[in-house]
Write a protein that holds these residues in place. Sequence first.
Motif, mmCIF file in Angstrom:
data_model
loop_
_atom_site.group_PDB
_atom_site.id
_atom_site.type_symbol
_atom_site.label_atom_id
_atom_site.label_comp_id
_atom_site.label_asym_id
_atom_site.label_seq_id
_atom_site.Cartn_x
_atom_site.Cartn_y
_atom_site.Cartn_z
ATOM 1 N N TRP A 97 7.435 -7.386 26.237
ATOM 2 C CA TRP A 97 8.636 -7.916 25.589
ATOM 3 C C TRP A 97 9.872 -7.317 26.230
ATOM 4 O O TRP A 97 9.962 -6.106 26.440
ATOM 5 C CB TRP A 97 8.603 -7.616 24.090
ATOM 6 C CG TRP A 97 7.550 -8.386 23.368
ATOM 7 C CD1 TRP A 97 6.253 -8.012 23.172
ATOM 8 C CD2 TRP A 97 7.686 -9.687 22.793
ATOM 9 N NE1 TRP A 97 5.557 -8.992 22.493
ATOM 10 C CE2 TRP A 97 6.415 -10.038 22.244
ATOM 11 C CE3 TRP A 97 8.750 -10.589 22.671
ATOM 12 C CZ2 TRP A 97 6.186 -11.242 21.596
ATOM 13 C CZ3 TRP A 97 8.526 -11.784 22.021
ATOM 14 C CH2 TRP A 97 7.263 -12.111 21.499
ATOM 15 N N GLU A 98 10.791 -8.173 26.574
ATOM 16 C CA GLU A 98 12.085 -7.759 27.112
ATOM 17 C C GLU A 98 13.147 -8.310 26.179
ATOM 18 O O GLU A 98 13.574 -9.465 26.313
ATOM 19 C CB GLU A 98 12.255 -8.278 28.538
ATOM 20 C CG GLU A 98 11.195 -7.695 29.483
ATOM 21 C CD GLU A 98 11.188 -8.335 30.847
ATOM 22 O OE1 GLU A 98 11.852 -9.391 31.005
ATOM 23 O OE2 GLU A 98 10.523 -7.801 31.744
ATOM 24 N N GLY A 99 13.519 -7.469 25.174
ATOM 25 C CA GLY A 99 14.377 -7.952 24.110
ATOM 26 C C GLY A 99 13.607 -8.925 23.245
ATOM 27 O O GLY A 99 12.520 -8.618 22.756
ATOM 28 N N ASP A 100 14.132 -10.126 23.073
ATOM 29 C CA ASP A 100 13.451 -11.161 22.298
ATOM 30 C C ASP A 100 12.578 -12.053 23.163
ATOM 31 O O ASP A 100 11.971 -13.004 22.670
ATOM 32 C CB ASP A 100 14.485 -12.028 21.555
ATOM 33 C CG ASP A 100 15.246 -11.244 20.503
ATOM 34 O OD1 ASP A 100 14.663 -10.279 19.967
ATOM 35 O OD2 ASP A 100 16.412 -11.592 20.237
ATOM 36 N N PHE A 101 12.516 -11.753 24.452
ATOM 37 C CA PHE A 101 11.807 -12.614 25.392
ATOM 38 C C PHE A 101 10.465 -12.004 25.763
ATOM 39 O O PHE A 101 10.382 -10.831 26.125
ATOM 40 C CB PHE A 101 12.645 -12.822 26.645
ATOM 41 C CG PHE A 101 11.972 -13.654 27.705
ATOM 42 C CD1 PHE A 101 11.796 -15.014 27.539
ATOM 43 C CD2 PHE A 101 11.516 -13.065 28.876
ATOM 44 C CE1 PHE A 101 11.175 -15.781 28.510
ATOM 45 C CE2 PHE A 101 10.890 -13.805 29.852
ATOM 46 C CZ PHE A 101 10.722 -15.176 29.669
ATOM 47 N N MET A 102 9.399 -12.784 25.642
ATOM 48 C CA MET A 102 8.064 -12.346 26.025
ATOM 49 C C MET A 102 7.709 -12.942 27.380
ATOM 50 O O MET A 102 7.971 -14.116 27.634
ATOM 51 C CB MET A 102 7.035 -12.782 24.970
ATOM 52 C CG MET A 102 5.623 -12.220 25.188
ATOM 53 S SD MET A 102 4.606 -13.168 26.333
ATOM 54 C CE MET A 102 4.347 -14.670 25.370
#
Length: 252
Positions: free
Chosen positions: A185-190
């Motif tokens: 996960w990079e922030g809200d992005f998977m």
Amino acid sequence: MARRKKVYEGKAKILFEGPEPGTLVQYFKDDEQATTVSPISAAVEGKGVLNNRLSEFFMSGLNAIGVPTHFIRRLNMREQLVRMAEIIPLEVVVRNFAAGDISQRLGIPEGTPLPRPIVEYYFKDDKLGTPLVAEEHIIAFGWANQQDLDDMIALALRVNDFLSGVMLGVGVRLADFRIEVGRVWEGDFMRLIVADEISPDSMRLWDMRLTERADGTQADPGPLTDVHTELARRLGVLPSNVTHPAKPSLIN
């Protein structure tokens, strides 16, 4: 670097807590990885050192061409720093030539070039023998969704293009290989990344630099002899004073 808490131990590797949040230290053991083709697991001196170097070589190459992996950097002869990822419980196998399990299942002579690279999925469960599964199983049991599968295929085929080219350049044919894929996960992005390792333990490699037969004809490609040492030598990543008689661990 001081050892930290052990997180996981498998047949060929141990994972320890990393020095920073979201990282792990991956330690390569000398154990020969057992498979359904070769179910006996035995210690092979120096194999962990070579697999560490080889996995670093392949993972770094993939990172350099924009294929995301968990690899950050090599720490020493047996350890590397990697990103922590949620591993999808599947082995993703890419086949370029018929060999092993697919030859047995479909009656295709071993060594036959496949019309195009074929991607297969195997459920990671040693007690069940890591069975072949279909996309319907994967989605129905919640191991991954359709978008994940599409991304996994794209990732696996990019890895195949890279590995096939590298191997061809050193006189080796990549018959098939397997990878594991993880979620980060990079922030809200998977996003999905290549995880675990890429080494001779997860590939079927055939040597194309074979001598001629007595009648002058070219011998057919066969398994790369002393696969870990020879591949490291051809790729220019062989550590000094490391040799051993390890054999390749074949894909089903």
